[in-house]
Design a protein around this motif. Structure first.
Motif, PDB file in Angstrom:
ATOM      1  N   ASP A  89       0.822  -1.210   0.000  1.00 26.08           N
ATOM      2  CA  ASP A  89       0.000   0.000   0.000  1.00 26.08           C
ATOM      3  C   ASP A  89       0.861   1.268   0.000  1.00 26.08           C
ATOM      4  OD1 ASP A  89      -2.180  -1.681   2.274  1.00 26.08           O
ATOM      5  OD2 ASP A  89      -2.543  -1.318   0.142  1.00 26.08           O
ATOM      6  N   THR A  90       2.157   1.089   0.127  1.00 24.06           N
ATOM      7  CA  THR A  90       3.064   2.233   0.120  1.00 24.06           C
ATOM      8  C   THR A  90       2.979   2.980  -1.206  1.00 24.06           C
ATOM      9  OG1 THR A  90       4.624   1.220   1.674  1.00 24.06           O
ATOM     10  CG2 THR A  90       5.489   2.930   0.210  1.00 24.06           C
ATOM     11  N   ALA A  91       2.698   4.271  -1.137  1.00 29.94           N
ATOM     12  CA  ALA A  91       2.529   5.081  -2.348  1.00 29.94           C
ATOM     13  C   ALA A  91       2.267   6.525  -1.947  1.00 29.94           C
ATOM     14  CB  ALA A  91       1.353   4.569  -3.179  1.00 29.94           C
ATOM     15  N   VAL A  92       2.297   7.396  -2.924  1.00 33.23           N
ATOM     16  CA  VAL A  92       1.763   8.747  -2.737  1.00 33.23           C
ATOM     17  C   VAL A  92       0.276   8.680  -3.070  1.00 33.23           C
ATOM     18  CG1 VAL A  92       1.852  11.147  -3.465  1.00 33.23           C
ATOM     19  CG2 VAL A  92       3.965   9.811  -3.317  1.00 33.23           C
ATOM     20  N   TYR A  93      -0.525   9.154  -2.159  1.00 33.47           N
ATOM     21  CA  TYR A  93      -1.973   9.135  -2.322  1.00 33.47           C
ATOM     22  C   TYR A  93      -2.463  10.523  -2.723  1.00 33.47           C
ATOM     23  CZ  TYR A  93      -2.295   4.425  -0.453  1.00 33.47           C
ATOM     24  OH  TYR A  93      -2.182   3.064  -0.284  1.00 33.47           O
ATOM     25  N   THR A 112       3.724   5.362   3.864  1.00 33.02           N
ATOM     26  CA  THR A 112       4.762   4.345   3.863  1.00 33.02           C
ATOM     27  C   THR A 112       4.411   3.277   4.882  1.00 33.02           C
ATOM     28  OG1 THR A 112       6.449   5.992   3.273  1.00 33.02           O
ATOM     29  CG2 THR A 112       7.223   3.874   4.132  1.00 33.02           C
ATOM     30  N   VAL A 113       4.302   2.043   4.406  1.00 34.44           N
ATOM     31  CA  VAL A 113       3.984   0.925   5.290  1.00 34.44           C
ATOM     32  C   VAL A 113       5.233   0.049   5.397  1.00 34.44           C
ATOM     33  CG1 VAL A 113       2.436  -0.991   5.760  1.00 34.44           C
ATOM     34  CG2 VAL A 113       1.606   1.005   4.475  1.00 34.44           C
ATOM     35  N   SER A 114       5.834   0.076   6.558  1.00 40.79           N
ATOM     36  CA  SER A 114       7.105  -0.623   6.734  1.00 40.79           C
ATOM     37  C   SER A 114       7.352  -0.888   8.205  1.00 40.79           C
ATOM     38  CB  SER A 114       8.249   0.218   6.169  1.00 40.79           C
ATOM     39  OG  SER A 114       9.505  -0.392   6.425  1.00 40.79           O
ATOM     40  N   SER A 115       8.025  -1.988   8.465  1.00 41.01           N
ATOM     41  CA  SER A 115       8.406  -2.300   9.839  1.00 41.01           C
ATOM     42  C   SER A 115       9.815  -1.780  10.131  1.00 41.01           C
ATOM     43  CB  SER A 115       8.331  -3.806  10.075  1.00 41.01           C
ATOM     44  OG  SER A 115       9.118  -4.503   9.133  1.00 41.01           O
TER      45      SER A 115
END
Length: 115
Positions: A89-93, A112-115
């Motif tokens: 889902d990481t992206a510019v929205y 940004t979806v990250s651990s």
């Protein structure tokens, strides 16, 4: 002219949630539909979710059951509630407004979806 300003992006861990907001101003009368698009690095911009002036909604298959689009007409604001976020889902929205066949865009907010 329609001006759109997004907010609410940021860094979140997988499985987390974020809520994006898009505030519309200017000539907002007769906006047909508003929506959220996203663009990941190296990919084309894609529709995430849209909502018409009548409240009908449409979602990309990849976000169905996880994302919810809604609007507050009194505040001229559209929201995107994003749950169970995944790294993909990481992206510019980007917020979009369709008025009379013309598209208006915000400048985007990074998720940004990250651990």
């Amino acid at each position: 002219q329609v001006q759109l300003v997004e907010s609410g992006g940021g860094l979140v861990q997988p499985g987390g949630s974020l809520r994006l907001s898009c505030a519309a101003s200017g000539s907002i009368f007769s906006i047909n539909a508003m929506g959220w698009y996203r663009q990941a690095p190296g990919k084309q911009r894609e529709l995430v979710a849209a909502i018409t002036s009548g409240g009908s909604t449409n979602y990309a298959d990849s976000v169905k059951g996880r994302f919810t689009i809604s609007r507050d007409n009194a505040k001229n604001t559209v929201y995107l509630q994003m749950n169970s976020l995944k790294p993909e889902d990481t992206a510019v929205y980007y917020c979009n407004a369709d008025k009379g066949g013309m598209d208006y865009w915000g400048k985007g907010t990074l998720v940004t979806v990250s651990s």
